[in-house]
Design an enzyme around this catalytic site. Structure first.
Site, PDB file in Angstrom:
ATOM      1  N   THR A  14      -2.729  10.159  -4.432  1.00 15.75           N
ATOM      2  CA  THR A  14      -2.704   9.219  -3.309  1.00 15.75           C
ATOM      3  C   THR A  14      -3.989   9.311  -2.505  1.00 15.75           C
ATOM      4  O   THR A  14      -4.628  10.360  -2.448  1.00 15.75           O
ATOM      5  CB  THR A  14      -1.505   9.476  -2.373  1.00 15.75           C
ATOM      6  OG1 THR A  14      -1.482   8.470  -1.359  1.00 15.75           O
ATOM      7  CG2 THR A  14      -1.567  10.837  -1.709  1.00 15.75           C
ATOM      8  N   ASN A  15      -4.344   8.194  -1.888  1.00 15.11           N
ATOM      9  CA  ASN A  15      -5.451   8.178  -0.930  1.00 15.11           C
ATOM     10  C   ASN A  15      -4.911   8.094   0.485  1.00 15.11           C
ATOM     11  O   ASN A  15      -5.666   7.971   1.432  1.00 15.11           O
ATOM     12  CB  ASN A  15      -6.331   6.935  -1.173  1.00 15.11           C
ATOM     13  CG  ASN A  15      -7.133   7.073  -2.446  1.00 15.11           C
ATOM     14  OD1 ASN A  15      -7.803   8.076  -2.648  1.00 15.11           O
ATOM     15  ND2 ASN A  15      -7.058   6.071  -3.321  1.00 15.11           N
ATOM     16  N   ASN A  16      -3.594   8.139   0.613  1.00 13.37           N
ATOM     17  CA  ASN A  16      -2.969   7.945   1.906  1.00 13.37           C
ATOM     18  C   ASN A  16      -2.660   9.312   2.538  1.00 13.37           C
ATOM     19  O   ASN A  16      -1.758  10.024   2.105  1.00 13.37           O
ATOM     20  CB  ASN A  16      -1.692   7.113   1.700  1.00 13.37           C
ATOM     21  CG  ASN A  16      -0.984   6.795   2.984  1.00 13.37           C
ATOM     22  OD1 ASN A  16      -0.940   7.611   3.893  1.00 13.37           O
ATOM     23  ND2 ASN A  16      -0.423   5.598   3.064  1.00 13.37           N
ATOM     24  N   ASP A  75       4.926   5.049  -5.468  1.00 17.04           N
ATOM     25  CA  ASP A  75       4.652   3.718  -4.963  1.00 17.04           C
ATOM     26  C   ASP A  75       5.869   3.326  -4.153  1.00 17.04           C
ATOM     27  O   ASP A  75       7.011   3.594  -4.556  1.00 17.04           O
ATOM     28  CB  ASP A  75       4.399   2.728  -6.105  1.00 17.04           C
ATOM     29  CG  ASP A  75       3.616   1.511  -5.601  1.00 17.04           C
ATOM     30  OD1 ASP A  75       2.966   1.604  -4.533  1.00 17.04           O
ATOM     31  OD2 ASP A  75       3.650   0.468  -6.268  1.00 17.04           O
ATOM     32  N   PHE A 162       3.795   5.507   9.954  1.00 15.06           N
ATOM     33  CA  PHE A 162       2.689   4.660   9.512  1.00 15.06           C
ATOM     34  C   PHE A 162       3.276   3.379   8.901  1.00 15.06           C
ATOM     35  O   PHE A 162       4.490   3.210   8.814  1.00 15.06           O
ATOM     36  CB  PHE A 162       1.782   5.396   8.521  1.00 15.06           C
ATOM     37  CG  PHE A 162       2.415   5.690   7.191  1.00 15.06           C
ATOM     38  CD1 PHE A 162       3.287   6.759   7.030  1.00 15.06           C
ATOM     39  CD2 PHE A 162       2.161   4.885   6.085  1.00 15.06           C
ATOM     40  CE1 PHE A 162       3.889   7.022   5.810  1.00 15.06           C
ATOM     41  CE2 PHE A 162       2.750   5.142   4.851  1.00 15.06           C
ATOM     42  CZ  PHE A 162       3.624   6.213   4.715  1.00 15.06           C
ATOM     43  N   TYR A 164       4.925   0.157   7.944  1.00 13.66           N
ATOM     44  CA  TYR A 164       5.944  -0.701   8.554  1.00 13.66           C
ATOM     45  C   TYR A 164       6.945   0.086   9.411  1.00 13.66           C
ATOM     46  O   TYR A 164       7.944  -0.487   9.851  1.00 13.66           O
ATOM     47  CB  TYR A 164       6.699  -1.458   7.454  1.00 13.66           C
ATOM     48  CG  TYR A 164       5.832  -2.381   6.626  1.00 13.66           C
ATOM     49  CD1 TYR A 164       5.640  -3.720   6.971  1.00 13.66           C
ATOM     50  CD2 TYR A 164       5.177  -1.917   5.475  1.00 13.66           C
ATOM     51  CE1 TYR A 164       4.843  -4.567   6.212  1.00 13.66           C
ATOM     52  CE2 TYR A 164       4.371  -2.749   4.706  1.00 13.66           C
ATOM     53  CZ  TYR A 164       4.210  -4.068   5.077  1.00 13.66           C
ATOM     54  OH  TYR A 164       3.414  -4.907   4.324  1.00 13.66           O
ATOM     55  N   LYS A 185      12.398  11.644  10.305  1.00 13.81           N
ATOM     56  CA  LYS A 185      12.088  10.654   9.252  1.00 13.81           C
ATOM     57  C   LYS A 185      11.969  11.356   7.897  1.00 13.81           C
ATOM     58  O   LYS A 185      12.493  10.886   6.893  1.00 13.81           O
ATOM     59  CB  LYS A 185      10.782   9.906   9.572  1.00 13.81           C
ATOM     60  CG  LYS A 185      10.439   8.909   8.463  1.00 13.81           C
ATOM     61  CD  LYS A 185       9.038   8.325   8.503  1.00 13.81           C
ATOM     62  CE  LYS A 185       8.751   7.569   7.201  1.00 13.81           C
ATOM     63  NZ  LYS A 185       7.371   7.167   6.998  1.00 13.81           N
ATOM     64  N   HIS A 190      13.191   7.278   2.352  1.00 19.33           N
ATOM     65  CA  HIS A 190      13.110   6.900   0.941  1.00 19.33           C
ATOM     66  C   HIS A 190      12.287   7.926   0.147  1.00 19.33           C
ATOM     67  O   HIS A 190      12.678   8.380  -0.910  1.00 19.33           O
ATOM     68  CB  HIS A 190      12.468   5.510   0.840  1.00 19.33           C
ATOM     69  CG  HIS A 190      11.324   5.337   1.813  1.00 19.33           C
ATOM     70  ND1 HIS A 190      11.525   5.256   3.174  1.00 19.33           N
ATOM     71  CD2 HIS A 190       9.989   5.310   1.643  1.00 19.33           C
ATOM     72  CE1 HIS A 190      10.363   5.156   3.783  1.00 19.33           C
ATOM     73  NE2 HIS A 190       9.404   5.200   2.885  1.00 19.33           N
ATOM     74  N   ARG A 191      11.127   8.317   0.728  1.00 18.59           N
ATOM     75  CA  ARG A 191      10.268   9.268   0.022  1.00 18.59           C
ATOM     76  C   ARG A 191      10.947  10.638  -0.049  1.00 18.59           C
ATOM     77  O   ARG A 191      10.895  11.323  -1.063  1.00 18.59           O
ATOM     78  CB  ARG A 191       8.894   9.383   0.705  1.00 18.59           C
ATOM     79  CG  ARG A 191       7.833   9.888  -0.239  1.00 18.59           C
ATOM     80  CD  ARG A 191       6.401   9.601   0.195  1.00 18.59           C
ATOM     81  NE  ARG A 191       6.239   9.148   1.529  1.00 18.59           N
ATOM     82  CZ  ARG A 191       6.095   7.854   1.871  1.00 18.59           C
ATOM     83  NH1 ARG A 191       6.064   6.931   0.959  1.00 18.59           N
ATOM     84  NH2 ARG A 191       5.978   7.516   3.140  1.00 18.59           N
TER      85      ARG A 191
HETATM   86  P1  ITT Z   1      -1.542   5.181  -2.258  1.00 17.02           P
HETATM   87  O1  ITT Z   1      -1.317   4.023  -3.205  1.00 17.02           O
HETATM   88  O2  ITT Z   1      -2.943   5.661  -2.186  1.00 17.02           O
HETATM   89  O3  ITT Z   1      -0.570   6.312  -2.475  1.00 17.02           O
HETATM   90  P2  ITT Z   1      -0.655   3.314  -0.220  1.00 17.02           P
HETATM   91  O4  ITT Z   1      -0.949   3.263   1.252  1.00 17.02           O
HETATM   92  O5  ITT Z   1      -1.084   2.144  -1.048  1.00 17.02           O
HETATM   93  O6  ITT Z   1      -1.198   4.696  -0.751  1.00 17.02           O
HETATM   94  P3  ITT Z   1       2.037   2.816  -1.225  1.00 17.02           P
HETATM   95  O7  ITT Z   1       1.427   1.970  -2.277  1.00 17.02           O
HETATM   96  O8  ITT Z   1       3.054   3.812  -1.652  1.00 17.02           O
HETATM   97  O9  ITT Z   1       0.915   3.526  -0.339  1.00 17.02           O
HETATM   98  O10 ITT Z   1       2.794   1.950  -0.155  1.00 17.02           O
HETATM   99  C1  ITT Z   1       2.432   0.613   0.075  1.00 17.02           C
HETATM  100  C2  ITT Z   1       2.514   0.329   1.542  1.00 17.02           C
HETATM  101  O11 ITT Z   1       3.875   0.390   1.961  1.00 17.02           O
HETATM  102  C3  ITT Z   1       1.752   1.288   2.452  1.00 17.02           C
HETATM  103  O12 ITT Z   1       0.401   0.935   2.575  1.00 17.02           O
HETATM  104  C4  ITT Z   1       2.509   1.106   3.757  1.00 17.02           C
HETATM  105  O13 ITT Z   1       2.081  -0.068   4.416  1.00 17.02           O
HETATM  106  C5  ITT Z   1       3.924   0.893   3.264  1.00 17.02           C
HETATM  107  N1  ITT Z   1       4.671   2.163   3.280  1.00 17.02           N
HETATM  108  C6  ITT Z   1       4.765   3.082   2.283  1.00 17.02           C
HETATM  109  N2  ITT Z   1       5.522   4.123   2.676  1.00 17.02           N
HETATM  110  C7  ITT Z   1       5.905   3.848   3.944  1.00 17.02           C
HETATM  111  C8  ITT Z   1       6.671   4.531   4.904  1.00 17.02           C
HETATM  112  O14 ITT Z   1       7.225   5.715   4.657  1.00 17.02           O
HETATM  113  N3  ITT Z   1       6.845   3.973   6.104  1.00 17.02           N
HETATM  114  C9  ITT Z   1       6.300   2.770   6.387  1.00 17.02           C
HETATM  115  N4  ITT Z   1       5.542   2.065   5.548  1.00 17.02           N
HETATM  116  C10 ITT Z   1       5.353   2.598   4.333  1.00 17.02           C
END
Ligand code: ITT
Length: 212
Positions: A14-16, A75, A162, A164, A185, A190-191
């Site tokens: 992940t980059n997040n 994802d 972060f 939504y 949380k 979900h995660r």
């Molecule tokens: P990577 O692909 O690098 O892991 P990403 O930001 O693209 O990071 P995802 O594809 O898993 O992450 O998620 C897509 C989007 O969904 C993400 O950018 C957020 O806007 C949203 N999202 C994911 N998990 C979330 C969470 O726990 N709470 C709120 N929004 C979430």
């Protein structure tokens, strides 16, 4: 004799940074979770499929080919019933499809604005967050899913989390994910549900669970 920990390394594709931090706080100390930067992968990994499952495996396979060590990717999508499952697999850049790159804050604000605009006047606010984790261990593929049902608010509330989080209230709560303590949380998300399945799997494949 005092037990000592064997650290197991898993690369999280992940980059997040928020997701990396969340997952580190959910896994027990027997795991060392490395991010992409620590493995020298700085480019954006493609995610160009139309399902969460395929995208998660696309990211995990990219890392597996590059570093050859056990790795996983997730994802996540926010699936809104009244929008026929949108933004779903397009959650990350929902408001910016086909547009230039903006800062993370602008993207998040734009995504939330788009959802609220599309739901304006809509009474069916049902939605769910769904996460798919793709694990590649010793070349074998495994996947784990977690989902949380909830509803979309009329306006953003809360400063935590972060994405939504400010507009999503999980069923059974009165707070959005962004209003909750992060630890709360991270227990119910979900995660978290998908990670629990991942951890159960890792534990069942190695009963020592990192402790000797
Ligand atoms: P990577 O692909 O690098 O892991 P990403 O930001 O693209 O990071 P995802 O594809 O898993 O992450 O998620 C897509 C989007 O969904 C993400 O950018 C957020 O806007 C949203 N999202 C994911 N998990 C979330 C969470 O726990 N709470 C709120 N929004 C979430």
């Amino acid at each position: 004799m005092r037990p000592f920990l064997i650290m197991r390394e898993l690369v999280f594709a992940t980059n997040n940074g928020h997701k990396l931090q969340e997952i580190r706080s959910m896994l027990n100390p027997g795991y060392r979770i490395s991010g992409l930067a620590e493995k020298g992968i700085i480019e954006e990994i493609p995610e160009d499929h139309f399902t969460l499952e395929e995208n998660a495996f696309q990211k995990a396979e990219f890392v597996w080919k590059r570093v050859g060590s056990s790795c996983f990717a997730d994802d996540t999508g926010l699936e809104i019933d009244a929008l026929q499952g949108e933004p779903g697999v397009f959650s990350a850049r929902y408001s910016l499809i086909g547009q230039p790159v903006y800062s993370e804050m602008e993207v998040t604000a734009g995504n939330i604005r788009k959802v609220l605009e599309k739901l304006h006047g809509e009474t069916n606010r049902k939605a769910r967050f769904r996460t798919v984790i793709a694990l590649i261990m010793d070349g074998h593929h495994h996947s784990f899913e977690g989902a949380v049902d909830g509803s979309i608010t009329d306006e953003g509330c809360g400063r935590g989390g972060f994405g939504y989080d400010p507009i999503f209230i999980p069923d059974g709560s009165r707070l959005t994910f962004a209003e909750m303590e992060p630890s709360h949380k991270n227990r119910i998300s979900h995660r978290a549900l998908a990670v629990k399945k991942l951890v159960n799997f890792l534990t069942s494949t190695d009963p020592s669970d990192g402790l000797v």
